[in-house]
Design an enzyme around this catalytic site. Structure first.
Site, short mmCIF file in Angstrom:
data_model
loop_
_atom_site.label_atom_id
_atom_site.label_comp_id
_atom_site.label_asym_id
_atom_site.label_seq_id
_atom_site.Cartn_x
_atom_site.Cartn_y
_atom_site.Cartn_z
N LYS A 8 0.94 -1.25 -0.04
CA LYS A 8 0.07 0.10 0.18
C LYS A 8 1.16 1.10 -0.08
O LYS A 8 0.61 2.28 -0.64
CB LYS A 8 -0.96 -0.13 1.29
CG LYS A 8 -1.89 -1.02 0.91
CD LYS A 8 -2.78 -1.42 2.32
CE LYS A 8 -3.80 -2.41 1.98
NZ LYS A 8 -4.62 -2.65 3.31
N GLN A 46 -4.48 -1.41 9.46
CA GLN A 46 -4.44 -2.83 8.79
C GLN A 46 -4.99 -3.87 9.96
O GLN A 46 -4.57 -4.14 10.93
CB GLN A 46 -2.92 -3.23 8.56
CG GLN A 46 -2.73 -4.40 7.78
CD GLN A 46 -3.19 -4.47 6.45
OE1 GLN A 46 -3.18 -3.51 5.81
NE2 GLN A 46 -3.95 -5.41 5.99
N ASP A 76 -10.91 3.17 4.15
CA ASP A 76 -11.31 1.77 3.93
C ASP A 76 -12.88 1.74 3.97
O ASP A 76 -13.44 0.59 3.46
CB ASP A 76 -10.89 0.69 5.16
CG ASP A 76 -9.79 -0.25 4.78
OD1 ASP A 76 -9.55 -0.37 3.57
OD2 ASP A 76 -9.16 -0.41 5.80
#
Ligand code: NAD
Length: 283
Positions: free
Chosen positions: A54, A98, A121
């Site tokens: 990422k 994460q 997200d």
């Protein structure tokens, strides 16, 4: 006839190029790049690889990115404190925590602490609620958003089509079903308690499998010409990576199908970049 392959790598490259172009414009207008902060807790090796991917993707499109790594024994309050600091940081437009987090950390409390406008997200209750109620301006979960873009690029207009989504998780199945509904498909959500999965899939013009079980969806279940999207990621004992759909058999009946790897996977990171740029532009 063999199905068209929906090439996630190619579409993801196109999305990343769009984001890189728009990032240049953003920098000219605002005098700073969009910023993404990734919070990682503990030493999960897969998480380390994902986060590295990422950060690299951010660098390639010209974003500012930073990783905040907390030790394996970090407690909820420590992780929440990092998130709160990032909420206030003017250089940061997107915050990604994460998952999975170590057991002692309350995942929901951490996700709830992210400012909804920085929740790239799309997992925050406010963003999930905006999707559910059809409000504008929310941030949508990356994997479902990537699937919708793949369908669009593959020439599939969901309007009036029958879509079957297999899997009802909060990160893939449920939000994807809502996006398909928003795009005017007639949507069925199947899950572990669905009695006759084959009968459901046989009727579907669009099939999306998001379960995590190799060959769950058999080739002869696929309606002739259907769009088949395979979200599953399964590692076989021989090390090979496969999806949830019996690809070789399904591609003989499908009109278009995503491979694993190289289908949905690359789209998820591309949409994370798109979401971060959206969040930056909205601030
Ligand atoms: P999850 O474990 O949270 O959910 C799995 C779902 O499958 C559940 O809703 C369950 O009801 C359903 N299910 C289980 N057994 C079933 C059965 N026999 N028949 C029908 N439904 C059944 O999983 P998730 O987080 O949604 O992920 C699903 C898969 O997608 C995993 O393989 C994951 O690795 C993969 N994934 C890929 C990406 C990507 O970017 N490509 C992103 C997220 C998840």
């Amino acid at each position: 006839m063999s199905a068209r392959i929906l090439d996630g790598k190619a579409v993801a490259a196109k999305v990343r190029a769009e984001v890189a172009r728009e990032t240049q414009r953003f920098v000219e207008q605002r005098g700073r790049p969009p910023g993404l902060a990734v919070v990682r807790v503990g030493n999960d090796p897969a998480s380390q690889i994902y986060v590295r991917g990422k950060i690299k993707a951010c660098q390639e499109v010209g974003f500012h990115s930073e990783e905040h790594h907390l030790p394996e024994d970090a407690v909820t309050a420590e992780v929440v404190a990092v998130v709160r600091r990032l909420n206030e940081d003017p250089e940061i437009d997107g915050i990604l925590v994460q998952l999975p987090l170590p057991r002692q950390v309350d995942e929901q409390a951490v996700l709830d602490a992210i400012a909804p406008e920085k929740d790239v997200d799309g997992f925050h209750l406010v963003n999930a609620g905006k999707l559910l109620t059809g409000r504008r301006g929310g941030i949508r979960a990356c994997t479902p958003l990537g699937i919708m873009r793949l369908l669009e690029e593959g020439g599939c207009d969901p309007r009036g089509k029958k879509a079957v989504v297999i899997g009802r998780s909060n990160i893939v199945g449920k939000p994807l079903a809502l996006l398909l509904l928003e795009a005017d498909a007639t949507v069925t959500i199947c899950h572990s308690k669905t009695p006759d999965l084959a009968a459901e899939v046989r009727q579907a013009d669009i099939v999306v499998a998001a379960v995590g079980r190799p060959k769950l969806v058999q080739g002869d279940w696929i309606k002739e010409g259907a769009f088949v999207v395979d979200v599953g990621i399964n590692r076989l004992p021989d090390g090979k990576l496969v999806g949830d759909v019996d690809f070789e058999a399904a591609k003989e009946r499908a009109g278009a199908i995503t491979p694993v790897p190289g289908g949905v996977g690359p789209m998820t990171i591309a949409m994370l970049l798109a979401n971060t740029l959206q969040a930056a532009s909205a601030r």
